[in-house]
Design an enzyme around this catalytic site. Structure first.
Site, PDB file in Angstrom:
ATOM      1  N   ASP A 127       0.966  -2.722  12.628  1.00 34.05           N
ATOM      2  CA  ASP A 127       1.340  -3.282  11.198  1.00 34.05           C
ATOM      3  C   ASP A 127       1.512  -4.762  11.364  1.00 34.05           C
ATOM      4  O   ASP A 127       2.563  -5.207  11.556  1.00 34.05           O
ATOM      5  CB  ASP A 127       2.632  -2.450  10.554  1.00 34.05           C
ATOM      6  CG  ASP A 127       2.773  -2.886   9.217  1.00 34.05           C
ATOM      7  OD1 ASP A 127       2.675  -4.214   8.825  1.00 34.05           O
ATOM      8  OD2 ASP A 127       2.932  -2.139   8.462  1.00 34.05           O
TER       9      ASP A 127
ATOM     10  N   ARG B 258       0.745  -1.199   0.075  1.00 36.17           N
ATOM     11  CA  ARG B 258       0.055  -0.031   0.095  1.00 36.17           C
ATOM     12  C   ARG B 258       0.855   1.257   0.232  1.00 36.17           C
ATOM     13  O   ARG B 258       1.851   1.478   0.888  1.00 36.17           O
ATOM     14  CB  ARG B 258      -0.827   0.012   1.228  1.00 36.17           C
ATOM     15  CG  ARG B 258      -1.990   0.807   1.212  1.00 36.17           C
ATOM     16  CD  ARG B 258      -2.928   0.609   2.499  1.00 36.17           C
ATOM     17  NE  ARG B 258      -2.457   1.026   3.541  1.00 36.17           N
ATOM     18  CZ  ARG B 258      -2.956   1.272   4.787  1.00 36.17           C
ATOM     19  NH1 ARG B 258      -4.278   1.155   4.876  1.00 36.17           N
ATOM     20  NH2 ARG B 258      -2.542   1.630   5.960  1.00 36.17           N
TER      21      ARG B 258
ATOM     22  N   THR C 226      -0.715   7.744  -1.042  1.00 40.04           N
ATOM     23  CA  THR C 226      -2.056   7.598  -1.490  1.00 40.04           C
ATOM     24  C   THR C 226      -2.981   6.707  -1.004  1.00 40.04           C
ATOM     25  O   THR C 226      -4.236   6.514  -1.161  1.00 40.04           O
ATOM     26  CB  THR C 226      -2.087   7.212  -3.207  1.00 40.04           C
ATOM     27  OG1 THR C 226      -1.338   5.941  -3.222  1.00 40.04           O
ATOM     28  CG2 THR C 226      -0.939   8.398  -3.798  1.00 40.04           C
TER      29      THR C 226
ATOM     30  N   ASP D   9       4.883  -5.980   9.575  1.00 37.76           N
ATOM     31  CA  ASP D   9       6.096  -5.443  10.581  1.00 37.76           C
ATOM     32  C   ASP D   9       5.863  -6.464  11.772  1.00 37.76           C
ATOM     33  O   ASP D   9       7.324  -7.001  12.198  1.00 37.76           O
ATOM     34  CB  ASP D   9       6.080  -4.073  10.800  1.00 37.76           C
ATOM     35  CG  ASP D   9       6.316  -3.077   9.465  1.00 37.76           C
ATOM     36  OD1 ASP D   9       7.293  -3.775   8.964  1.00 37.76           O
ATOM     37  OD2 ASP D   9       6.027  -2.010   9.636  1.00 37.76           O
TER      38      ASP D   9
HETATM   39  C1  PRP Z   1      -1.060  -4.114   4.705  1.00 31.81           C
HETATM   40  C2  PRP Z   1      -2.181  -5.392   4.998  1.00 31.81           C
HETATM   41  C3  PRP Z   1      -2.868  -5.233   3.851  1.00 31.81           C
HETATM   42  C4  PRP Z   1      -2.936  -3.880   3.461  1.00 31.81           C
HETATM   43  C5  PRP Z   1      -4.213  -3.182   4.040  1.00 31.81           C
HETATM   44  O1  PRP Z   1       0.103  -4.463   3.997  1.00 31.81           O
HETATM   45  O2  PRP Z   1      -1.417  -6.451   5.054  1.00 31.81           O
HETATM   46  O3  PRP Z   1      -2.194  -5.917   2.382  1.00 31.81           O
HETATM   47  O4  PRP Z   1      -2.047  -3.141   4.046  1.00 31.81           O
HETATM   48  O5  PRP Z   1      -4.643  -2.161   3.705  1.00 31.81           O
HETATM   49  P1  PRP Z   1      -5.755  -1.667   2.643  1.00 31.81           P
HETATM   50  O6  PRP Z   1      -6.912  -2.400   2.799  1.00 31.81           O
HETATM   51  O7  PRP Z   1      -6.014  -0.369   3.059  1.00 31.81           O
HETATM   52  O8  PRP Z   1      -5.225  -1.782   1.144  1.00 31.81           O
HETATM   53  P2  PRP Z   1       1.159  -3.541   3.637  1.00 31.81           P
HETATM   54  O9  PRP Z   1       0.888  -2.604   2.531  1.00 31.81           O
HETATM   55  O10 PRP Z   1       1.629  -2.957   4.922  1.00 31.81           O
HETATM   56  O11 PRP Z   1       2.342  -4.304   3.128  1.00 31.81           O
HETATM   57  P3  PRP Z   1       3.045  -5.535   3.805  1.00 31.81           P
HETATM   58  O12 PRP Z   1       2.071  -6.926   4.086  1.00 31.81           O
HETATM   59  O13 PRP Z   1       4.062  -5.967   2.947  1.00 31.81           O
HETATM   60  O14 PRP Z   1       3.459  -5.130   5.348  1.00 31.81           O
END
Ligand code: PRP
Length: 206
Positions: A197, A101, A105, A200
């Site tokens: 997170d 994500r 944005t 993380d």
């Molecule tokens: C997080 C989570 C989802 C997303 C949710 O991933 O695991 O994939 O954000 O957010 P959304 O519903 O607003 O799209 P992240 O982008 O932090 O990546 P990661 O899993 O690699 O930490």
């Protein structure tokens, strides 16, 4: 349809997942355990086909899952949910989708997709612990539908009401199985009160 788990063990384990003092090793174990419990609930309506099994005494009617199951973890955080399902369905195929994500944005950015040209499974279970804005889940399901997937379910651990509404708006045919629904998203797109997170905290990269 949205299914929120009512199971006391799920509630207990989610509390431990939320706790900021929970270290990555314990956090990973809890993600696996909650997923194992969710796997029972999320697969309750899968079709079975009848067959005959030979017991030590005589034959009996037996059952096996009718459809091949595909687990679709959304990288990175969804990876931790694979083993909980695999313990119950060891022959499920796993197809990874990489999305992150964008921090500004909040839009999902795709970076990994090695799906073959046509679907190899009858049911896809999209695994991602966090349903925040719903952008990542919607984009993953867009990819699966373009691939030709016919039946898709989303399985997550925490969801914001905003994420549920967005996913339902984009994909009303996809049931959503969630361990717990939280209160809201904050201004940075984090689920509140949430657990931080999930990527993380599993991978020790906080
Ligand atoms: C997080 C989570 C989802 C997303 C949710 O991933 O695991 O994939 O954000 O957010 P959304 O519903 O607003 O799209 P992240 O982008 O932090 O990546 P990661 O899993 O690699 O930490």
């Amino acid at each position: 349809m949205v299914y929120e788990s009512k199971h006391p063990l799920v509630k207990h384990k989610i509390t431990l997942l939320r706790d900021a003092a929970t270290k990555p090793k314990k956090f990973r174990e809890l993600i696996r355990e909650v997923t194992l419990l969710l796997s029972y609930e999320a697969t309750a309506d899968l079709a079975v086909k009848e067959g005959i099994v030979q017991t030590p005494l005589e034959t009996a009617v037996g059952y096996e899952l009718q459809d091949k199951i595909g687990l679709v973890p959304v990288l990175r955080a969804g990876l931790g949910m694979v083993n909980g399902f695999w313990e119950m369905m060891p022959s499920a195929e796993v197809w990874h989708i990489g999305l992150y994500r964008d921090e500004k944005t909040l839009q999902p950015v795709s970076y990994y997709n090695k799906l073959p040209t046509s679907p190899t499974v009858g049911v896809c279970l999209v695994l991602d612990p966090m349903l925040a804005t719903g952008g990542s889940a919607s984009a993953t399901i867009d990819i699966l539908k373009k691939w030709g997937a016919k039946r898709i379910k989303f399985v997550g651990i925490l969801a914001a009401p905003e994420g549920i509404a967005e996913l339902h708006k984009n994909h009303p045919d996809v049931p959503i199985h969630i361990a717990q629904i939280d209160e809201r998203l904050n201004d940075f797109g984090f689920i509140m009160p949430g657990l931080g997170d999930a990527g993380d905290r599993q991978f020790g990269t906080a």
